[in-house]
Design a protein around this motif. Structure first.
Motif, PDB file in Angstrom:
ATOM      1  N   ILE A   1       0.855  -1.187   0.000  1.00  0.00           N
ATOM      2  CA  ILE A   1       0.000   0.000   0.000  1.00  0.00           C
ATOM      3  C   ILE A   1       0.887   1.232   0.000  1.00  0.00           C
ATOM      4  O   ILE A   1       1.827   1.323   0.798  1.00  0.00           O
ATOM      5  N   GLU A   2       0.567   2.158  -0.871  1.00  0.00           N
ATOM      6  CA  GLU A   2       1.421   3.340  -1.010  1.00  0.00           C
ATOM      7  C   GLU A   2       1.455   4.116   0.303  1.00  0.00           C
ATOM      8  O   GLU A   2       0.416   4.428   0.882  1.00  0.00           O
ATOM      9  N   GLY A   3       2.640   4.434   0.750  1.00  0.00           N
ATOM     10  CA  GLY A   3       2.795   5.258   1.950  1.00  0.00           C
ATOM     11  C   GLY A   3       2.454   4.570   3.249  1.00  0.00           C
ATOM     12  O   GLY A   3       2.275   5.239   4.267  1.00  0.00           O
ATOM     13  N   ALA A   4       2.342   3.241   3.214  1.00  0.00           N
ATOM     14  CA  ALA A   4       2.032   2.531   4.465  1.00  0.00           C
ATOM     15  C   ALA A   4       2.734   1.182   4.463  1.00  0.00           C
ATOM     16  O   ALA A   4       3.248   0.732   3.443  1.00  0.00           O
ATOM     17  N   GLU A   5       2.774   0.565   5.621  1.00  0.00           N
ATOM     18  CA  GLU A   5       3.356  -0.767   5.723  1.00  0.00           C
ATOM     19  C   GLU A   5       2.454  -1.778   5.011  1.00  0.00           C
ATOM     20  O   GLU A   5       1.237  -1.617   5.010  1.00  0.00           O
ATOM     21  N   PRO A   6       3.044  -2.810   4.427  1.00  0.00           N
ATOM     22  CA  PRO A   6       2.208  -3.876   3.856  1.00  0.00           C
ATOM     23  C   PRO A   6       1.328  -4.501   4.941  1.00  0.00           C
ATOM     24  O   PRO A   6       1.732  -4.565   6.106  1.00  0.00           O
ATOM     25  N   ILE A   7       0.136  -4.911   4.556  1.00  0.00           N
ATOM     26  CA  ILE A   7      -0.741  -5.587   5.517  1.00  0.00           C
ATOM     27  C   ILE A   7      -1.117  -6.961   4.960  1.00  0.00           C
ATOM     28  O   ILE A   7      -1.029  -7.199   3.756  1.00  0.00           O
ATOM     29  N   HIS A   8      -1.525  -7.833   5.879  1.00  0.00           N
ATOM     30  CA  HIS A   8      -1.907  -9.177   5.436  1.00  0.00           C
ATOM     31  C   HIS A   8      -3.117  -9.080   4.507  1.00  0.00           C
ATOM     32  O   HIS A   8      -4.008  -8.256   4.696  1.00  0.00           O
ATOM     33  N   PHE A   9      -3.104  -9.935   3.519  1.00  0.00           N
ATOM     34  CA  PHE A   9      -4.185  -9.939   2.538  1.00  0.00           C
ATOM     35  C   PHE A   9      -5.572  -9.968   3.185  1.00  0.00           C
ATOM     36  O   PHE A   9      -6.487  -9.255   2.752  1.00  0.00           O
ATOM     37  N   GLN A  10      -5.732 -10.775   4.237  1.00  0.00           N
ATOM     38  CA  GLN A  10      -7.061 -10.876   4.850  1.00  0.00           C
ATOM     39  C   GLN A  10      -7.495  -9.551   5.460  1.00  0.00           C
ATOM     40  O   GLN A  10      -8.676  -9.210   5.427  1.00  0.00           O
ATOM     41  N   GLU A  11      -6.535  -8.807   6.017  1.00  0.00           N
ATOM     42  CA  GLU A  11      -6.903  -7.518   6.594  1.00  0.00           C
ATOM     43  C   GLU A  11      -7.355  -6.562   5.494  1.00  0.00           C
ATOM     44  O   GLU A  11      -8.331  -5.820   5.641  1.00  0.00           O
ATOM     45  N   TRP A  12      -6.632  -6.579   4.388  1.00  0.00           N
ATOM     46  CA  TRP A  12      -6.978  -5.719   3.251  1.00  0.00           C
ATOM     47  C   TRP A  12      -8.326  -6.129   2.657  1.00  0.00           C
ATOM     48  O   TRP A  12      -9.194  -5.307   2.397  1.00  0.00           O
ATOM     49  N   TRP A  13      -8.501  -7.419   2.500  1.00  0.00           N
ATOM     50  CA  TRP A  13      -9.661  -7.977   1.793  1.00  0.00           C
ATOM     51  C   TRP A  13     -10.927  -7.885   2.627  1.00  0.00           C
ATOM     52  O   TRP A  13     -11.971  -7.431   2.153  1.00  0.00           O
ATOM     53  N   VAL A  14     -10.826  -8.294   3.872  1.00  0.00           N
ATOM     54  CA  VAL A  14     -12.030  -8.421   4.693  1.00  0.00           C
ATOM     55  C   VAL A  14     -12.276  -7.135   5.488  1.00  0.00           C
ATOM     56  O   VAL A  14     -13.388  -6.610   5.505  1.00  0.00           O
ATOM     57  N   ARG A  15     -11.217  -6.634   6.135  1.00  0.00           N
ATOM     58  CA  ARG A  15     -11.418  -5.451   6.971  1.00  0.00           C
ATOM     59  C   ARG A  15     -11.669  -4.206   6.121  1.00  0.00           C
ATOM     60  O   ARG A  15     -12.577  -3.425   6.389  1.00  0.00           O
ATOM     61  N   HIS A  16     -10.818  -4.039   5.091  1.00  0.00           N
ATOM     62  CA  HIS A  16     -10.908  -2.816   4.286  1.00  0.00           C
ATOM     63  C   HIS A  16     -11.696  -3.025   3.005  1.00  0.00           C
ATOM     64  O   HIS A  16     -11.760  -2.111   2.180  1.00  0.00           O
ATOM     65  N   ARG A  17     -12.283  -4.219   2.847  1.00  0.00           N
ATOM     66  CA  ARG A  17     -13.073  -4.523   1.656  1.00  0.00           C
ATOM     67  C   ARG A  17     -12.333  -4.092   0.400  1.00  0.00           C
ATOM     68  O   ARG A  17     -12.925  -3.586  -0.550  1.00  0.00           O
ATOM     69  N   ALA A  18     -11.018  -4.262   0.381  1.00  0.00           N
ATOM     70  CA  ALA A  18     -10.160  -3.951  -0.766  1.00  0.00           C
ATOM     71  C   ALA A  18     -10.223  -2.474  -1.162  1.00  0.00           C
ATOM     72  O   ALA A  18      -9.900  -2.116  -2.294  1.00  0.00           O
ATOM     73  N   HIS A  19     -10.642  -1.609  -0.215  1.00  0.00           N
ATOM     74  CA  HIS A  19     -10.753  -0.183  -0.536  1.00  0.00           C
ATOM     75  C   HIS A  19      -9.438   0.571  -0.360  1.00  0.00           C
ATOM     76  O   HIS A  19      -9.274   1.657  -0.914  1.00  0.00           O
TER      77      HIS A  19
END
Lengths: 328, 328
Positions: A147-165
């Motif tokens: 993610i630009e300007g941030a630490e990488p996050i686990h796919f599940q956090e991106w996918w489920v928590r952030h709904r890929a937004h």
């Protein structure tokens, strides 16, 4: 006939059920293997979760929740509520009680020293699946999202928590350089009469399987034709958020673009054949110059009939491209 | 006043609730610490279970099942049924869903590297217990039961599966030689104004706490008087199967025998005072020649009143033996 499918998750599960249905209706002996994506696995609350595998397992066993589209049928969430109070599981990731039983058993076996492959076998032995599931690799290759300007996050956090937004700039499987295909996956590919790429997410489900060092070589070295099925219909994803993943790696959300992404074997790619939906028939001619034999058939898997018909179409295309190669 | 209780399990929980009730009624500031037995902890299905601790936690939090006498109130067992199908949990050990939430969280924290003491703190922080629980030790000292002509088995298998019916010849805490008292336990003992031995199983609950190297020395070095409460009334156990454990180590099931087992401080033992039930009043005179100051009071803890009264009786005996020691 030995059919080996590559993919993971709900789209793959529907497709594999279609393959199994077609095989049963044909009355001939079939062996069906699935090489399953493990890159969306993750650790939460000290437990190993394997969403792509479990979607396949539950769907093939007939114990999946067909209304929600994921997880176990007749599910409850009493334990998860406790885990949220204890603060070990996030409120944005659903952990059903019956599902947790699977996670606890899997984790217990992994902690005992069993390989992921052995855990698959134990889990699969509970039901008469008519299908053998293999992990792509026994190594942990959890996908992290850049993610630009941030630490990488686990796919599940991106996918489920952030709904890929959260705007992703890429996907990386940690430690994948040291991973190797699981022995069962290699054997299933080597003995296959046909390899089918399921209509799963090309970026985060099929992609990580192909990215395991040695997997692509095994596919290219195998004698079986490789036929892919598009998960994109009319420029849109059938389910899930594959469009966001495709955009993140600079790809258009279209059956044609995904076909080009996998590539024709003739030009160093993977595919001998590519199935697109009848609504995307224009892609057949568009892909011909790239050396890719595409065919337009109905891709929507609404029920057992349409899923079995799609499987039959994929096998027919595989047979045709194999014949053409022999003639050549 | 700083009160430190040693024990574990349901009998201890009732007693500590009585101590807390008495302290609240007294209107004076009390600090109550419990040094909890960890030797009946075990690993099952990849999860760390801590029965003696959890009985205390749930009872003090008021979320225990008072009908069954153990576990969480309003409990269900959906996950455990799955674990039995998966074959990772035995059918003879009940794992409630809410209870499993505790086990999963505990295991997650232990796997993260937290000590057992830190896990106790996190679990205890959920409710306003009015009591601080400390493990006797941070080390794993699971009790194994020695059985004639067979391999030792874990205490839980002997206790729960075999209902203590397999003839035991002894009990051994594995790796206890390398264990040390948890820092919080040592501090609680050092600052105590009175130490109370709960009416827990003397062999498998109190015994392992005292057997942790350094624990007995810490108790003897502390300035506080040590008063024990008998878990045996009229030659029978109040609950549980302590009689079998006592028999296995060659002891009679009587308040007098357990008093002798702990021993009077004057003769190298642990106790300054010993509370027996009024029905066992004969033990008071019988123990006097052994240097043990015993007193007969009603030991049955039927409700908050009787439990608080027992706590008051224990504290009164502690005060009396301390006064006598000062006079001496």
């Amino acid at each position: 006939m030995n059919i080996t499918v590559i993919g993971g998750g709900v789209g793959c599960a529907r497709f594999v059920k279609g393959v199994r249905e077609h095989a049963q209706r044909s009355g001939r002996d079939h062996r069906i293997d699935v090489v399953v994506n493990t890159a969306d696995d993750w650790w939460v609350s000290g437990l190993r979760i394997a969403p792509d595998h479990d979607s396949l397992l539950y769907a093939l066993a007939g114990v999946n929740d067909t209304v929600r589209g994921w997880g176990r049928d007749d599910e409850s969430e009493r334990v998860a509520a406790e885990l949220q109070v204890w603060g070990t599981a996030p409120e944005w990731f659903t952990l059903g009680d019956l599902d947790l039983g699977t996670h606890i058993a899997r984790t217990a076996w992994l902690r005992e020293g069993l390989s992921v492959s052995e855990v698959y076998r134990r889990l699969g032995a509970r039901w008469d699946l008519g299908v053998t599931l293999h992990p792509a690799t026994d190594a942990e290759i959890d996908t992290h999202v850049l993610i630009e300007g941030a630490e990488p996050i686990h796919f599940q956090e991106w996918w489920v928590r952030h709904r890929a937004h959260l705007p992703a700039t890429g996907f990386a499987q940690r430690d994948i350089a040291d991973a190797a295909p699981a022995p069962g996956a290699l054997e299933a590919i080597a003995r296959a009469d046909v390899v089918l790429i399921a209509p799963s997410n090309p970026v985060v489900s099929v992609g990580p399987v192909l990215a395991v060092p040695g997997m692509r070589d095994a596919l290219l070295a195998a004698s079986a034709p490789v036929v892919g099925v598009s998960g994109i219909i009319s420029g849109a994803v059938v389910r899930g958020m594959a469009d966001v993943c495709l955009a993140a790696i600079g790809l258009e959300t279209s059956a044609e673009a995904v076909g080009r992404h996998y590539g024709a074997r003739a030009t160093g790619g993977l595919l001998d054949g590519w199935l697109v939906d009848t609504s995307d028939a224009h892609a057949v001619d568009a892909l011909a110059p790239a050396g890719l034999t595409a065919r337009a058939v109905p891709l929507w898997m609404r029920d057992a009939d349409s899923s079995a018909r799609l499987a039959a179409d994929a096998l027919a295309l595989a047979a045709d491209v194999a014949l053409a190669a022999d003639a050549h």
